[in-house]
Design a protein around this motif. Sequence first.
Motif, PDB file in Angstrom:
ATOM      1  N   GLY A  61      34.051  35.455  49.457  1.00  0.00           N
ATOM      2  CA  GLY A  61      34.343  34.074  49.093  1.00  0.00           C
ATOM      3  C   GLY A  61      35.370  33.999  47.989  1.00  0.00           C
ATOM      4  N   GLU A  62      36.578  34.434  48.293  1.00  0.00           N
ATOM      5  CA  GLU A  62      37.627  34.538  47.278  1.00  0.00           C
ATOM      6  C   GLU A  62      38.966  34.151  47.885  1.00  0.00           C
ATOM      7  OE1 GLU A  62      38.616  37.753  43.841  1.00  0.00           O
ATOM      8  OE2 GLU A  62      38.279  38.576  45.837  1.00  0.00           O
ATOM      9  N   PRO A  63      39.712  33.222  47.264  1.00  0.00           N
ATOM     10  CA  PRO A  63      41.016  32.848  47.816  1.00  0.00           C
ATOM     11  C   PRO A  63      41.949  34.040  47.921  1.00  0.00           C
ATOM     12  CG  PRO A  63      40.338  31.309  46.097  1.00  0.00           C
ATOM     13  CD  PRO A  63      39.376  32.465  46.047  1.00  0.00           C
ATOM     14  N   ASP A  64      42.816  34.010  48.914  1.00  0.00           N
ATOM     15  CA  ASP A  64      43.742  35.125  49.094  1.00  0.00           C
ATOM     16  C   ASP A  64      45.069  34.885  48.385  1.00  0.00           C
ATOM     17  OD1 ASP A  64      44.318  33.050  50.963  1.00  0.00           O
ATOM     18  OD2 ASP A  64      45.533  34.437  52.134  1.00  0.00           O
ATOM     19  N   PHE A  65      45.228  33.734  47.731  1.00  0.00           N
ATOM     20  CA  PHE A  65      46.463  33.486  46.987  1.00  0.00           C
ATOM     21  C   PHE A  65      46.268  33.858  45.515  1.00  0.00           C
ATOM     22  CE2 PHE A  65      44.072  29.537  47.704  1.00  0.00           C
ATOM     23  CZ  PHE A  65      43.805  29.109  46.410  1.00  0.00           C
ATOM     24  N   ALA A  66      47.383  34.055  44.821  1.00  0.00           N
ATOM     25  CA  ALA A  66      47.329  34.441  43.415  1.00  0.00           C
ATOM     26  C   ALA A  66      47.210  33.204  42.529  1.00  0.00           C
ATOM     27  CB  ALA A  66      48.591  35.221  43.049  1.00  0.00           C
ATOM     28  N   PRO A  67      46.714  33.369  41.307  1.00  0.00           N
ATOM     29  CA  PRO A  67      46.696  32.241  40.375  1.00  0.00           C
ATOM     30  C   PRO A  67      48.123  31.762  40.090  1.00  0.00           C
ATOM     31  CG  PRO A  67      45.322  34.041  39.567  1.00  0.00           C
ATOM     32  CD  PRO A  67      46.113  34.577  40.715  1.00  0.00           C
ATOM     33  N   PRO A  68      48.274  30.530  39.666  1.00  0.00           N
ATOM     34  CA  PRO A  68      49.618  30.028  39.319  1.00  0.00           C
ATOM     35  C   PRO A  68      50.234  30.873  38.199  1.00  0.00           C
ATOM     36  CG  PRO A  68      48.012  28.232  39.394  1.00  0.00           C
ATOM     37  CD  PRO A  68      47.233  29.505  39.477  1.00  0.00           C
ATOM     38  N   SER A  69      51.549  30.974  38.205  1.00  0.00           N
ATOM     39  CA  SER A  69      52.229  31.811  37.215  1.00  0.00           C
ATOM     40  C   SER A  69      51.963  31.338  35.790  1.00  0.00           C
ATOM     41  CB  SER A  69      53.734  31.837  37.500  1.00  0.00           C
ATOM     42  OG  SER A  69      54.280  30.520  37.469  1.00  0.00           O
TER      43      SER A  69
ATOM     44  N   GLY B 264      34.294  25.221  38.091  1.00  0.00           N
ATOM     45  CA  GLY B 264      34.989  26.357  37.515  1.00  0.00           C
ATOM     46  C   GLY B 264      36.376  26.508  38.098  1.00  0.00           C
ATOM     47  N   PHE B 265      36.939  27.675  37.929  1.00  0.00           N
ATOM     48  CA  PHE B 265      38.340  27.907  38.249  1.00  0.00           C
ATOM     49  C   PHE B 265      38.538  28.954  39.344  1.00  0.00           C
ATOM     50  CE2 PHE B 265      37.821  26.350  34.009  1.00  0.00           C
ATOM     51  CZ  PHE B 265      38.873  25.460  33.815  1.00  0.00           C
ATOM     52  N   SER B 266      37.440  29.534  39.844  1.00  0.00           N
ATOM     53  CA  SER B 266      37.551  30.637  40.799  1.00  0.00           C
ATOM     54  C   SER B 266      38.131  30.208  42.134  1.00  0.00           C
ATOM     55  CB  SER B 266      36.174  31.270  41.014  1.00  0.00           C
ATOM     56  OG  SER B 266      35.734  31.915  39.851  1.00  0.00           O
ATOM     57  N   LYS B 267      37.645  29.113  42.686  1.00  0.00           N
ATOM     58  CA  LYS B 267      38.055  28.706  44.031  1.00  0.00           C
ATOM     59  C   LYS B 267      39.320  27.851  44.000  1.00  0.00           C
ATOM     60  CE  LYS B 267      34.043  30.543  44.816  1.00  0.00           C
ATOM     61  NZ  LYS B 267      33.889  31.929  45.257  1.00  0.00           N
ATOM     62  N   SER B 268      39.437  26.973  43.036  1.00  0.00           N
ATOM     63  CA  SER B 268      40.586  26.059  42.980  1.00  0.00           C
ATOM     64  C   SER B 268      41.859  26.767  42.550  1.00  0.00           C
ATOM     65  CB  SER B 268      40.288  24.907  42.024  1.00  0.00           C
ATOM     66  OG  SER B 268      39.971  25.393  40.727  1.00  0.00           O
ATOM     67  N   HIS B 269      41.752  27.665  41.563  1.00  0.00           N
ATOM     68  CA  HIS B 269      42.931  28.300  40.991  1.00  0.00           C
ATOM     69  C   HIS B 269      42.972  29.813  41.227  1.00  0.00           C
ATOM     70  CE1 HIS B 269      42.659  24.454  38.819  1.00  0.00           C
ATOM     71  NE2 HIS B 269      43.946  24.576  38.609  1.00  0.00           N
ATOM     72  N   ALA B 270      42.094  30.306  42.102  1.00  0.00           N
ATOM     73  CA  ALA B 270      42.064  31.732  42.454  1.00  0.00           C
ATOM     74  C   ALA B 270      41.865  32.616  41.230  1.00  0.00           C
ATOM     75  CB  ALA B 270      43.342  32.134  43.195  1.00  0.00           C
TER      76      ALA B 270
END
Length: 384
Positions: free
Chosen positions: A27-35, A227-233
Amino acid sequence: MHIIYYTNISSYPLSSEGEEVTSLCVGEPDFAPPSCVLEAATNAMHAGQTRYTAVTGTLDLRQAISKDLKDRKGVEYNPMSEIVVGNGAKQCVYQGLMAACGAGDEVIIPAPYWPSYPEMALLVGASPVILETKVDDGYLINPSALDECLSNHPKAKVLMLCNPSNPTGGVHSTELLTQIAQVLEKYPNVVILADEIYERLVYTDDGQCTSFASLPNMFHRTITLNGFSKSHAMTGFRLGYLAAPERFAKATATLQGQITSCASSVSQAAGVAALNEVDESWLTNNAIIMKEKRDYVLEELSKMKDVNVAVPPNGAFYVLPDVSSYYDGDDTQLCLDLLKEKKLALVPGESFGAPGTVRISYATSMEELGVAMTKLREFLESKL
């Protein structure tokens, strides 16, 4: 029996032995957090922001959370006394439970559920009470069934409400949430733990997920988790928060002070950037991409005989298809054989209180999804 599912593909026995395993478990986004988030973390370290913060989090982050909840969700929390930042939303859920109930109490947990919910209830000395939902309802809470459950369980002190849902991806509409709130009016001693960690990943026309605390007469009895795990990876940053009336926030802050103390100072600096600097279009674009992946998976599942997804899930990044026509409903054995024969890892629904199903996470590349859907189709066809 709960089946452990792995958070890192290298943990799989076959993978550790050199076999290439396709996994739709995590359950983890495959995109990176914003720079800007990564830069904020780096800058914080170089600026010496590497010491303890207040147990409840830095004031900058609590103010940013408060503003975000007010602007987007229409709920107002005092950043000084009603917000607690924790080491991931998971910690906040546990502390919220500890603050709301204890030995001899009951916790109503709709099924399918996140496997940690019943275990957390047991850890605080309470008894989990499973509220079954129906596949034809999209696994959403039926207000009448909730009313009956609460009337039969006078010791109930907490209702766990995961919206959007892990593992189903279901999203309770504002109308349905309002009906649930009307039922809860009859049971004033029940606290609602509203786990809204997936609320930025919603695929309805308006893309909105109503905060339960914003409903009439619900603010004073709702503990909101996010939290920030799913929305912002930002899964590895381990940064979540709890927003609640002061009596709950104060209790959870006291508990946290004896358990872990503050969250990472560097992660908190990154969290401020996530809320204050990330452009809305970045979040919207990620939701659009996730919806495309969801649609692809649903289309592929529709081609597989006796695989049923009655109501398309409108949030998170999960699908929970019914595969009970195979293996006489033994989803655990199905997943074990699928892993052995096709090197494809899915999570058996038994883990989520939903026997006869499997959870598919589509938070991966389209290429990986294509491989996975081919493997699943070939495997099921071989069992007909």
